[in-house]
Design a protein around this motif. Structure first.
Motif, PDB file in Angstrom:
ATOM      1  N   GLU A 105       0.841  -1.192   0.000  1.00 34.39           N
ATOM      2  CA  GLU A 105       0.000   0.000   0.000  1.00 34.39           C
ATOM      3  C   GLU A 105       0.884   1.253   0.000  1.00 34.39           C
ATOM      4  O   GLU A 105       1.747   1.394   0.865  1.00 34.39           O
ATOM      5  CB  GLU A 105      -0.917   0.008   1.227  1.00 34.39           C
ATOM      6  N   VAL A 106       0.670   2.148  -0.967  1.00 33.42           N
ATOM      7  CA  VAL A 106       1.424   3.402  -1.057  1.00 33.42           C
ATOM      8  C   VAL A 106       0.439   4.538  -1.367  1.00 33.42           C
ATOM      9  O   VAL A 106      -0.625   4.322  -1.960  1.00 33.42           O
ATOM     10  CB  VAL A 106       2.511   3.338  -2.156  1.00 33.42           C
ATOM     11  N   ASP A 107       0.812   5.740  -0.953  1.00 31.55           N
ATOM     12  CA  ASP A 107       0.008   6.931  -1.245  1.00 31.55           C
ATOM     13  C   ASP A 107       0.546   7.547  -2.539  1.00 31.55           C
ATOM     14  O   ASP A 107       1.517   8.315  -2.536  1.00 31.55           O
ATOM     15  CB  ASP A 107       0.109   7.921  -0.091  1.00 31.55           C
ATOM     16  N   GLU A 108      -0.082   7.211  -3.687  1.00 26.09           N
ATOM     17  CA  GLU A 108       0.416   7.652  -4.980  1.00 26.09           C
ATOM     18  C   GLU A 108       0.361   9.181  -5.114  1.00 26.09           C
ATOM     19  O   GLU A 108       1.277   9.798  -5.661  1.00 26.09           O
ATOM     20  CB  GLU A 108      -0.409   7.009  -6.094  1.00 26.09           C
ATOM     21  N   GLU A 109      -0.694   9.789  -4.612  1.00 21.40           N
ATOM     22  CA  GLU A 109      -0.838  11.236  -4.751  1.00 21.40           C
ATOM     23  C   GLU A 109       0.240  11.965  -3.964  1.00 21.40           C
ATOM     24  O   GLU A 109       0.822  12.947  -4.444  1.00 21.40           O
ATOM     25  CB  GLU A 109      -2.221  11.671  -4.278  1.00 21.40           C
ATOM     26  N   ALA A 110       0.554  11.455  -2.757  1.00 21.07           N
ATOM     27  CA  ALA A 110       1.583  12.099  -1.942  1.00 21.07           C
ATOM     28  C   ALA A 110       2.951  11.980  -2.597  1.00 21.07           C
ATOM     29  O   ALA A 110       3.741  12.935  -2.602  1.00 21.07           O
ATOM     30  CB  ALA A 110       1.602  11.475  -0.547  1.00 21.07           C
TER      31      ALA A 110
END
Length: 570
Positions: free
Chosen positions: A298-303
């Motif tokens: 799980e990664v925060d693509e927008e960040a």
């Protein structure tokens, strides 16, 4: 027979919804190319089309080159007092055209831009209300030359030999504030007053040679509905661009053709090619990077996208799952030579069709070649210039007729009898061609031949030098004055004596005259033949070998011939 209001409204529906439908569609498309807002579906998001403004210059650049900044009107009296020519020429050239040339935007160039950008152009000629009503303040022209946008003018296909339509319909959205000031008794049937500051109403005009009719939001604004047209003609002049032709079916969209219509695809192709090349170069300079993370992480693509900095000296601190890696695009091919060659070919085709896009750039290796290229470019717009000249000539004739119908409109420089004459007007708007101008003046000078040729001085000045008729009369009068004064030796001597007396230099001028006479006497004495004794002495001095070589004429006489050569002689 005058038409009724019901018939006028039926004509409005027919013109707006049937006759001019395809014309307005093409003109709206042309406008997107002038504004540089046309769609380029070949360029997909996230890439953006790069605009060049070429459509704007296709319409505006020629108008700056082919129209002179010094328009001139010439008149011919067909019936009436011939002296009216000078007064007509002086009034129109020195007053009317001078005021028109100061208007911003310039109406002469705006007419050309309408022909190139819309395919048609109109001049509306109506009297100036300030000259007629109230204090009758004579500000501006007695009959203004208005250039409405052709997209709001619906002229009948039928017209007379001067390009005046039989009937004209005007329909557009007019500002409410302007309408109320002009027609205070209008009742506002749709209750738009007080809604917004920029509220507009549907404005509708109808003109023919017999009546006029105006309405706003469906309500007539003239007293009695329709009113007689006091001019006796439809106050509109129409000209076409000349790039289209009449079709057997009467389709106006084939007659009203702009200069842009057949170049739109080339402009779009050049835009797409330039955008693609720029996108490829940009991607090559700033290569994208892929971040590969393990499956299920799980990664925060927008960040990550917002915090990742690919600029110079950028420092990125990313928290990624274990096993993540970066992958950069390595094989990005730059555009080939053939791509740039194709773009250059498309650009050259556009410039070939619209040569004034290269205005300001040398086209040859010499000024002569540049002049020849300019002449060739001007030939493409001959029809445009001719139509503009004839339109303003007709408008001037109509304006002078209106001045004759409305007494308070008579300019101070004209007599009442002048406005009753039958005349013909010709307007010259073409920008000067340096080569053609030089040839024309040379030809005129030969034909005139200082008054001994086949044309008179007045014709030479007006037709070959481009002077106005009023200027030609002034020049002729000045030439006659010069011949009777400064070119007459007796008059010139008297003027010199009067000047010497009044300036106090009489004694000095007398001394200068005496000195000039003494020098002249000395020169004449030197040129006289020597007396016989002197000639005899000179002949005696020339008997020596050197004297025989020099001769008796100033030291550079004939040389003695060489002695005869004998083969084998001493």
């Amino acid at each position: 027979m005058a038409v009724t209001v019901e018939e006028i409204r039926k004509l409005k529906t027919r013109y707006l919804e049937e006759l001019y439908t395809d014309v307005r569609k093409e003109q709206k498309t042309d406008q997107t190319y002038i504004d540089d807002t046309f769609s380029v579906p070949e360029v997909k998001s996230p890439h953006k089309p790069l605009r060049s403004g070429k459509g704007y210059y296709v319409v505006n650049a020629p108008a700056e080159q082919i129209v002179t900044s010094n328009p001139q009107a010439f008149f011919e009296i067909l019936k009436g007092n011939k002296d009216s020519i000078t007064r007509f020429s002086s009034e129109v050239n020195e007053n009317w055209f001078r005021l028109l040339s100061k208007e911003n935007p310039n109406p002469f160039k705006e007419f050309v831009k309408n022909l190139l950008g819309r395919g048609e152009s109109y001049i509306k000629v109506v009297h100036n209300e300030n000259w007629v009503t109230g204090a009758r303040n004579r500000m501006g022209l007695p009959v203004p030359f208005l250039l409405p946008d052709p997209m709001v003018i619906y002229g009948s296909p039928e017209e007379d030999e001067n390009g005046i339509p039989e009937r004209v319909i005007v329909f557009y959205q007019r500002q409410l504030v302007d309408l109320i000031l002009r027609y205070p008794k209008w009742s506002d049937p749709k209750k738009k007053i007080g809604e917004k500051k920029d509220t507009r109403v549907e404005w509708f005009e109808y003109w023919d040679k017999d009546i006029r009719y105006f309405e706003a939001d469906g309500e007539p604004v003239l007293k009695g509905g329709t009113q007689p047209n006091i001019y006796g003609f439809t106050p509109f002049v129409r000209r076409y661009s000349g790039f289209g032709r009449r079709s057997p079916e009467g389709k106006l969209d084939e007659l009203i053709v702009s200069d842009l219509r057949h170049t739109r695809d080339l402009i779009k192709e050049a835009c797409a090619l330039r955008s693609d090349i720029s996108s490829i170069l940009h991607i090559f300079a700033h290569k994208p990077i892929n971040i590969i993370v393990p499956a299920g992480a799980e990664v925060d693509e927008e960040a990550i996208a917002n915090s990742f900095d690919m600029g110079a000296y950028g420092v990125n601190l990313l928290q990624l799952p274990e096993g993540s890696k970066f992958e950069e695009f390595e094989h990005i091919e730059l555009p080939s030579r053939e791509v740039f060659a194709h773009l250059s070919e498309v650009e050259n085709q556009i410039v070939q069709r619209h040569p004034f896009l290269m205005a300001g750039f040398p086209r040859g290796s010499s000024g002569r070649q540049d002049d020849m290229a300019y002449v060739t470019s001007m030939k493409r717009y001959d029809t445009v210039v001719q139509n503009t000249e004839s339109a303003f000539a007709t408008a001037v004739e109509m304006a002078l007729k209106i001045c004759g119908k409305v007494p308070t409109l008579k300019p101070d420089g004209l007599r009442k009898s002048d406005l009753g004459t039958k005349f013909f007007c010709k307007v010259a708007l073409r920008a000067k061609d340096p080569i053609e101008e030089d040839r024309k003046i040379t030809l005129g000078d030969r034909l005139w031949a200082q008054g001994n040729g086949s044309i008179d001085l007045r014709t030479y000045l007006t037709e070959f030098q481009g002077r106005t008729q009023a200027d030609a009369e002034d020049i002729i009068a000045n030439i006659l004055v010069d011949k009777l004064t400064i070119y007459n030796p007796d008059v010139a001597e008297v003027m010199g004596m009067v000047f010497a007396e009044e300036s106090g230099m009489k004694d000095w001028i007398a001394k200068a005259k005496q000195r000039r006479m003494d020098l002249g006497s000395q020169q004449r004495a030197l040129q006289q033949t020597a007396p016989p004794s002197t000639q005899q002495r000179i002949m005696g001095e020339t008997q020596t070998p050197q004297g025989m070589e020099m001769g008796i004429t100033g030291g550079r006489g004939a040389r003695r011939p060489p002695e005869a050569y004998t083969r084998g002689g001493a």
